[in-house]
Scaffold this motif. Sequence first.
Motif, PDB file in Angstrom:
ATOM      1  N   LYS A  95     -55.112   7.724 -88.585  1.00 35.35           N
ATOM      2  CA  LYS A  95     -54.266   8.816 -89.056  1.00 35.35           C
ATOM      3  C   LYS A  95     -52.957   8.838 -88.274  1.00 35.35           C
ATOM      4  O   LYS A  95     -52.866   8.344 -87.158  1.00 35.35           O
ATOM      5  CB  LYS A  95     -54.973  10.159 -88.899  1.00 35.35           C
ATOM      6  CG  LYS A  95     -55.271  10.545 -87.460  1.00 35.35           C
ATOM      7  CD  LYS A  95     -55.968  11.891 -87.369  1.00 35.35           C
ATOM      8  CE  LYS A  95     -56.287  12.264 -85.912  1.00 35.35           C
ATOM      9  NZ  LYS A  95     -56.959  13.575 -85.812  1.00 35.35           N
ATOM     10  N   LEU A  96     -51.951   9.430 -88.889  1.00 36.18           N
ATOM     11  CA  LEU A  96     -50.638   9.584 -88.275  1.00 36.18           C
ATOM     12  C   LEU A  96     -50.213  11.036 -88.410  1.00 36.18           C
ATOM     13  O   LEU A  96     -50.127  11.565 -89.518  1.00 36.18           O
ATOM     14  CB  LEU A  96     -49.610   8.667 -88.945  1.00 36.18           C
ATOM     15  CG  LEU A  96     -48.195   8.714 -88.366  1.00 36.18           C
ATOM     16  CD1 LEU A  96     -48.173   8.092 -86.974  1.00 36.18           C
ATOM     17  CD2 LEU A  96     -47.211   7.991 -89.279  1.00 36.18           C
ATOM     18  N   GLU A  97     -49.951  11.688 -87.282  1.00 39.59           N
ATOM     19  CA  GLU A  97     -49.557  13.096 -87.276  1.00 39.59           C
ATOM     20  C   GLU A  97     -48.098  13.222 -86.839  1.00 39.59           C
ATOM     21  O   GLU A  97     -47.677  12.587 -85.876  1.00 39.59           O
ATOM     22  CB  GLU A  97     -50.440  13.903 -86.328  1.00 39.59           C
ATOM     23  CG  GLU A  97     -51.919  13.867 -86.670  1.00 39.59           C
ATOM     24  CD  GLU A  97     -52.753  14.563 -85.609  1.00 39.59           C
ATOM     25  OE1 GLU A  97     -53.107  15.742 -85.812  1.00 39.59           O
ATOM     26  OE2 GLU A  97     -53.049  13.921 -84.578  1.00 39.59           O
ATOM     27  N   GLN A  98     -47.352  14.053 -87.550  1.00 39.91           N
ATOM     28  CA  GLN A  98     -45.960  14.319 -87.203  1.00 39.91           C
ATOM     29  C   GLN A  98     -45.873  15.670 -86.503  1.00 39.91           C
ATOM     30  O   GLN A  98     -46.346  16.684 -87.030  1.00 39.91           O
ATOM     31  CB  GLN A  98     -45.086  14.293 -88.454  1.00 39.91           C
ATOM     32  CG  GLN A  98     -45.056  12.929 -89.129  1.00 39.91           C
ATOM     33  CD  GLN A  98     -44.171  12.895 -90.353  1.00 39.91           C
ATOM     34  OE1 GLN A  98     -43.914  13.915 -90.971  1.00 39.91           O
ATOM     35  NE2 GLN A  98     -43.690  11.704 -90.710  1.00 39.91           N
ATOM     36  N   LYS A  99     -45.257  15.668 -85.323  1.00 42.69           N
ATOM     37  CA  LYS A  99     -45.216  16.879 -84.518  1.00 42.69           C
ATOM     38  C   LYS A  99     -43.822  17.103 -83.944  1.00 42.69           C
ATOM     39  O   LYS A  99     -42.936  16.252 -84.063  1.00 42.69           O
ATOM     40  CB  LYS A  99     -46.241  16.788 -83.377  1.00 42.69           C
ATOM     41  CG  LYS A  99     -47.684  16.635 -83.850  1.00 42.69           C
ATOM     42  CD  LYS A  99     -48.657  16.696 -82.680  1.00 42.69           C
ATOM     43  CE  LYS A  99     -50.090  16.621 -83.167  1.00 42.69           C
ATOM     44  NZ  LYS A  99     -51.068  16.772 -82.047  1.00 42.69           N
ATOM     45  N   ALA A 110     -38.660  15.316 -82.526  1.00 44.01           N
ATOM     46  CA  ALA A 110     -39.683  14.825 -83.450  1.00 44.01           C
ATOM     47  C   ALA A 110     -40.456  13.683 -82.809  1.00 44.01           C
ATOM     48  O   ALA A 110     -39.865  12.771 -82.222  1.00 44.01           O
ATOM     49  CB  ALA A 110     -39.028  14.352 -84.746  1.00 44.01           C
ATOM     50  N   TYR A 111     -41.780  13.753 -82.913  1.00 40.42           N
ATOM     51  CA  TYR A 111     -42.600  12.649 -82.428  1.00 40.42           C
ATOM     52  C   TYR A 111     -43.826  12.496 -83.315  1.00 40.42           C
ATOM     53  O   TYR A 111     -44.158  13.390 -84.098  1.00 40.42           O
ATOM     54  CB  TYR A 111     -42.995  12.846 -80.968  1.00 40.42           C
ATOM     55  CG  TYR A 111     -44.013  13.918 -80.666  1.00 40.42           C
ATOM     56  CD1 TYR A 111     -45.365  13.597 -80.506  1.00 40.42           C
ATOM     57  CD2 TYR A 111     -43.637  15.245 -80.512  1.00 40.42           C
ATOM     58  CE1 TYR A 111     -46.304  14.578 -80.201  1.00 40.42           C
ATOM     59  CE2 TYR A 111     -44.563  16.231 -80.205  1.00 40.42           C
ATOM     60  CZ  TYR A 111     -45.899  15.895 -80.048  1.00 40.42           C
ATOM     61  OH  TYR A 111     -46.830  16.864 -79.754  1.00 40.42           O
ATOM     62  N   GLY A 165     -45.008   7.785 -80.832  1.00 40.64           N
ATOM     63  CA  GLY A 165     -43.654   7.353 -81.122  1.00 40.64           C
ATOM     64  C   GLY A 165     -42.761   8.569 -81.039  1.00 40.64           C
ATOM     65  O   GLY A 165     -43.192   9.678 -81.372  1.00 40.64           O
ATOM     66  N   ILE A 166     -41.520   8.412 -80.606  1.00 41.12           N
ATOM     67  CA  ILE A 166     -40.646   9.559 -80.413  1.00 41.12           C
ATOM     68  C   ILE A 166     -39.221   9.217 -80.834  1.00 41.12           C
ATOM     69  O   ILE A 166     -38.781   8.067 -80.693  1.00 41.12           O
ATOM     70  CB  ILE A 166     -40.680  10.017 -78.932  1.00 41.12           C
ATOM     71  CG1 ILE A 166     -39.908  11.328 -78.745  1.00 41.12           C
ATOM     72  CG2 ILE A 166     -40.162   8.933 -78.013  1.00 41.12           C
ATOM     73  CD1 ILE A 166     -40.080  11.940 -77.365  1.00 41.12           C
TER      74      ILE A 166
END
Length: 381
Positions: A95-99, A110-111, A165-166
């Motif tokens: 999964k990939l979460e955007q935070k 954003a990361y 990732g950032i």
Amino acid sequence: MVAITANFIAIGVMATAATFLAPLMMIADCVGAFQPSMHVRGMRRQDFGSRRKNNDAMAVASFQVASLAPMEKLRLSATTSSELESDSTSAKKIKLEQKTWLFKNKYPIAYEVASARDVDEDVEVVPILLLNGFGVGSFHQHRLMRQLLLEHTNQQQQKQYIIYGIDYLGQGKSWPVDCDDGNSNDELGLGYSADTWLDQLKGFIEKVIIPSSSGKKVHLAGNSVGGYLSTILTNHHPQLISSLTLMNATPVWGLNLPGWDGKLPAPPFPKMVGRKLFDTIRNPDVIDKYLEAAYVHREAFDGTFDDSFRGSSDAGIDGALGSKIRACTEGKGGHAAFASILWSAPASEDVGEISVSSPPTPADFYGALGNLPVDVLLLFG
């Protein structure tokens, strides 16, 4: 009058140099395949050419953190896309979460966090931070994130990768709340410099990654300017870093042009130069030419290659790397940010001892690289 004329000549020369350097920075930051590598502390060399022959744009570097001797804590292997599971069943394992994280209690950063869907709380967490190059965002790391997780999940190892990732402030989706071409209150006094990004990264590791990883140090990997920042950050704060991987790292950053310190708002001349160059390099046709120069195979960046986390391809214009890069430039702060970056100084030797009365000493990339107390892997290609 002579001094003023000399300053304008110097600015003109440096601005002309910037005209050529800006495209080169983008080309370097878009390269996605790495052939030779060197393990610095052990001086170990590996050649991945035989595994990626005729597939260099599809070859992706992958990390394998293992319980090895100190010099071998971070290993890297090259695997072509054909060797990976790419069906929906495999992709559903990850999964990939955007935070968002608030830098200095002011700037939303954003990361993204990529991990396995099924988390075992008893399994050791291994945090990895991927730093991208200039002009992109963490989306440039999706293919690497995806492969790392799929390989690791399929091997059923007794450790759990958490990959971050950032977006640097003034890049990707990380911007002041109210941007107005460098003139808003949120942008006032802000400089998009290496020191700003280093401060951002240090805070992110300390306040986000380490608390989420049971105090574990982070494995750091940087591409192009991300490699420059990674090296200086590790040299300044080795207590935060477990190992370092540099992918086509640039050894220099910050032109330090005369006449302005890079802190917004920009004076008329830097503003004009920044706007002209920014509009040039963000032109869709120009971006496409840069990508063609950086990648051997067009399918590596035109959106036809599946690097999604959903098990279905991002094929089409919405998934093309060029359109994603262009989207990063559409806000109201891009022109000012680019001018600030052009005029910014290199990273400081010691950000904790910056004096207002005297300029800081520029950090020595090669000196820092040769004295790092962690294992380092160099990749160029």
